[in-house]
Design a protein around this motif. Structure first.
Motif, PDB file in Angstrom:
ATOM      1  N   LEU A   2       0.833  -1.203   0.000  1.00  0.00           N
ATOM      2  CA  LEU A   2       0.000   0.000   0.000  1.00  0.00           C
ATOM      3  C   LEU A   2       0.869   1.255   0.000  1.00  0.00           C
ATOM      4  O   LEU A   2       0.544   2.241  -0.667  1.00  0.00           O
ATOM      5  N   ALA A   3       1.974   1.217   0.739  1.00  0.00           N
ATOM      6  CA  ALA A   3       2.869   2.369   0.777  1.00  0.00           C
ATOM      7  C   ALA A   3       3.494   2.620  -0.593  1.00  0.00           C
ATOM      8  O   ALA A   3       3.655   3.769  -1.018  1.00  0.00           O
ATOM      9  N   ALA A   4       3.831   1.542  -1.305  1.00  0.00           N
ATOM     10  CA  ALA A   4       4.419   1.684  -2.643  1.00  0.00           C
ATOM     11  C   ALA A   4       3.433   2.319  -3.608  1.00  0.00           C
ATOM     12  O   ALA A   4       3.828   2.957  -4.587  1.00  0.00           O
ATOM     13  N   ARG A   5       2.140   2.155  -3.353  1.00  0.00           N
ATOM     14  CA  ARG A   5       1.101   2.758  -4.187  1.00  0.00           C
ATOM     15  C   ARG A   5       0.656   4.111  -3.645  1.00  0.00           C
ATOM     16  O   ARG A   5      -0.327   4.677  -4.105  1.00  0.00           O
ATOM     17  N   ASP A   6       1.350   4.604  -2.613  1.00  0.00           N
ATOM     18  CA  ASP A   6       1.053   5.893  -1.988  1.00  0.00           C
ATOM     19  C   ASP A   6      -0.325   5.900  -1.330  1.00  0.00           C
ATOM     20  O   ASP A   6      -0.957   6.944  -1.211  1.00  0.00           O
ATOM     21  N   ARG A   7      -0.782   4.711  -0.897  1.00  0.00           N
ATOM     22  CA  ARG A   7      -2.043   4.637  -0.167  1.00  0.00           C
ATOM     23  C   ARG A   7      -1.817   4.751   1.336  1.00  0.00           C
ATOM     24  O   ARG A   7      -2.750   4.994   2.087  1.00  0.00           O
ATOM     25  N   LEU A   8      -0.567   4.550   1.766  1.00  0.00           N
ATOM     26  CA  LEU A   8      -0.164   4.723   3.152  1.00  0.00           C
ATOM     27  C   LEU A   8       1.177   5.443   3.190  1.00  0.00           C
ATOM     28  O   LEU A   8       1.940   5.381   2.223  1.00  0.00           O
ATOM     29  N   ARG A  67       4.653   5.874   5.775  1.00  0.00           N
ATOM     30  CA  ARG A  67       5.331   5.322   6.951  1.00  0.00           C
ATOM     31  C   ARG A  67       6.278   6.364   7.521  1.00  0.00           C
ATOM     32  O   ARG A  67       7.083   6.951   6.787  1.00  0.00           O
ATOM     33  N   ASP A  68       6.155   6.592   8.823  1.00  0.00           N
ATOM     34  CA  ASP A  68       7.015   7.545   9.522  1.00  0.00           C
ATOM     35  C   ASP A  68       7.647   6.798  10.688  1.00  0.00           C
ATOM     36  O   ASP A  68       7.041   6.655  11.750  1.00  0.00           O
ATOM     37  N   GLY A  69       8.850   6.283  10.460  1.00  0.00           N
ATOM     38  CA  GLY A  69       9.483   5.449  11.474  1.00  0.00           C
ATOM     39  C   GLY A  69       8.720   4.146  11.617  1.00  0.00           C
ATOM     40  O   GLY A  69       8.582   3.389  10.663  1.00  0.00           O
ATOM     41  N   HIS A  70       8.197   3.918  12.817  1.00  0.00           N
ATOM     42  CA  HIS A  70       7.429   2.691  13.052  1.00  0.00           C
ATOM     43  C   HIS A  70       5.929   2.905  12.857  1.00  0.00           C
ATOM     44  O   HIS A  70       5.157   1.945  12.994  1.00  0.00           O
ATOM     45  N   LEU A  71       5.512   4.122  12.555  1.00  0.00           N
ATOM     46  CA  LEU A  71       4.088   4.431  12.480  1.00  0.00           C
ATOM     47  C   LEU A  71       3.587   4.455  11.041  1.00  0.00           C
ATOM     48  O   LEU A  71       4.253   4.977  10.138  1.00  0.00           O
ATOM     49  N   TRP A  72       2.397   3.908  10.848  1.00  0.00           N
ATOM     50  CA  TRP A  72       1.706   3.982   9.563  1.00  0.00           C
ATOM     51  C   TRP A  72       0.645   5.071   9.642  1.00  0.00           C
ATOM     52  O   TRP A  72      -0.074   5.168  10.631  1.00  0.00           O
ATOM     53  N   ARG A  73       0.544   5.899   8.600  1.00  0.00           N
ATOM     54  CA  ARG A  73      -0.419   6.995   8.549  1.00  0.00           C
ATOM     55  C   ARG A  73      -1.174   6.960   7.228  1.00  0.00           C
ATOM     56  O   ARG A  73      -0.643   6.507   6.223  1.00  0.00           O
ATOM     57  N   LEU A  74      -2.381   7.474   7.258  1.00  0.00           N
ATOM     58  CA  LEU A  74      -3.125   7.667   6.024  1.00  0.00           C
ATOM     59  C   LEU A  74      -2.692   8.954   5.355  1.00  0.00           C
ATOM     60  O   LEU A  74      -2.505   9.966   6.048  1.00  0.00           O
ATOM     61  N   PRO A  75      -2.515   8.989   4.062  1.00  0.00           N
ATOM     62  CA  PRO A  75      -2.181  10.248   3.381  1.00  0.00           C
ATOM     63  C   PRO A  75      -3.281  11.286   3.630  1.00  0.00           C
ATOM     64  O   PRO A  75      -4.461  11.032   3.376  1.00  0.00           O
ATOM     65  N   GLY A  76      -2.899  12.405   4.179  1.00  0.00           N
ATOM     66  CA  GLY A  76      -3.863  13.469   4.430  1.00  0.00           C
ATOM     67  C   GLY A  76      -4.759  13.235   5.623  1.00  0.00           C
ATOM     68  O   GLY A  76      -5.627  14.040   5.933  1.00  0.00           O
ATOM     69  N   GLY A  77      -4.556  12.120   6.352  1.00  0.00           N
ATOM     70  CA  GLY A  77      -5.372  11.811   7.498  1.00  0.00           C
ATOM     71  C   GLY A  77      -4.811  12.463   8.744  1.00  0.00           C
ATOM     72  O   GLY A  77      -3.925  13.335   8.676  1.00  0.00           O
ATOM     73  N   PRO A  78      -5.297  12.066   9.934  1.00  0.00           N
ATOM     74  CA  PRO A  78      -4.793  12.623  11.173  1.00  0.00           C
ATOM     75  C   PRO A  78      -3.286  12.447  11.280  1.00  0.00           C
ATOM     76  O   PRO A  78      -2.774  11.339  11.147  1.00  0.00           O
ATOM     77  N   ASP A  79      -2.583  13.558  11.467  1.00  0.00           N
ATOM     78  CA  ASP A  79      -1.122  13.548  11.543  1.00  0.00           C
ATOM     79  C   ASP A  79      -0.482  13.019  10.281  1.00  0.00           C
ATOM     80  O   ASP A  79       0.666  12.584  10.296  1.00  0.00           O
ATOM     81  N   GLY A  80      -1.258  13.035   9.160  1.00  0.00           N
ATOM     82  CA  GLY A  80      -0.717  12.484   7.930  1.00  0.00           C
ATOM     83  C   GLY A  80      -0.041  13.501   7.063  1.00  0.00           C
ATOM     84  O   GLY A  80       0.463  13.170   5.998  1.00  0.00           O
ATOM     85  N   GLY A  81      -0.069  14.764   7.464  1.00  0.00           N
ATOM     86  CA  GLY A  81       0.615  15.780   6.677  1.00  0.00           C
ATOM     87  C   GLY A  81      -0.215  16.274   5.547  1.00  0.00           C
ATOM     88  O   GLY A  81      -1.265  15.797   5.243  1.00  0.00           O
TER      89      GLY A  81
END
Length: 242
Positions: free
Chosen positions: A220-226, A228-242
């Motif tokens: 999913l990360a390779a498709r830019d659907r997620l 990764r920030d260190g050990h944390l997974w985030r949704l693009p544009g989601g909470p704390d997702g930037g």
């Protein structure tokens, strides 16, 4: 009563339109194994109320077939068949009914005299259900599903949930196949580690190998659907997702 339904070429529908898929950006809702069992019990209870004896459950492959098997466990003596759209030149031109025996699917037909119920996981617009009901018209088939939009046409005769804003349901056997929607549900409230995601999945009744889970997250990360920030997974544009 005819032995087999006859194709109706006037009901031709592109094959890709016969599968329920969520619209991009649509909210999703995960269904735990317990919730799934409760939904199946609810639908089976409605069928028992309407039909005192055994019925024939025709499950639309693939998810409807799984749901039909669950309903059959709660409706003793019922027959289970699978229904699959027959394809020709990338279009559907009829359907086939299949029966399972010794782990194999072979052509089958409903027993005479049993009410016939078409089964699917979800009825959204109703286009898929309409195709199968049209081709099974000689049997005066009814429609059952786990969840439906209240604007579905046709509306199901039996369903556990009916709602105006039907989410994309991530059913228990689809948590990895629908990994993007699974991640969207689990990360909606904020970023989580792989271990925390694994714990959330276990709470829902899923015991997934951590390496396999990590592989799906990486995909999913390779498709830019997620992200990764260190050990944390985030949704693009989601909470704390930037």
């Amino acid at each position: 009563m005819p032995d087999r339904p006859r194709p109706r070429t006037s009901a031709e529908v592109p094959a890709e339109d016969l599968v329920f898929t969520a619209v991009a950006g649509r909210r999703a809702r995960m269904v735990s194994w317990l919730a799934y069992q409760q939904m199946a019990a609810d639908v089976a209870g409605q069928i028992r109320y309407a039909h005192s004896g055994a019925v024939t459950l025709v499950g639309i492959l693939q998810g409807g077939w799984i749901t039909a098997q669950s309903l059959a466990d709660l409706l003793p003596g019922s027959t289970v068949l699978a229904a699959v759209a027959r394809r020709r030149d990338e279009r559907t031109d009829g359907l086939e009914l299949l029966a399972a025996a010794d782990g194999l699917l072979s052509p089958g037909a409903p027993p005479p005299g049993q009410p016939l119920i078409v089964v699917d996981e979800v009825v959204d617009s109703g286009r898929t259900a309409r195709f199968f009901l049209d081709h099974l018209a000689p049997y005066e088939a009814q429609l059952a599903c786990l969840a439906a939009s209240d604007t579905a046409d046709p509306a199901p005769h039996f369903t556990a949930w009916s709602m105006s804003d039907l989410p994309a349901l991530v059913l228990p056997w689809r948590v990895l196949r629908d990994a993007d929607q699974t991640a969207g549900c689990l990360l909606a409230a904020g970023p989580l580690t792989t271990t925390q995601l694994d714990e959330r999945l276990r709470d829902l009744g899923h015991d997934i190998d951590p390496d396999l889970l990590e592989s799906h997250l990486d995909h999913l990360a390779a498709r830019d659907r997620l992200h990764r920030d260190g050990h944390l997974w985030r949704l693009p544009g989601g909470p704390d997702g930037g």
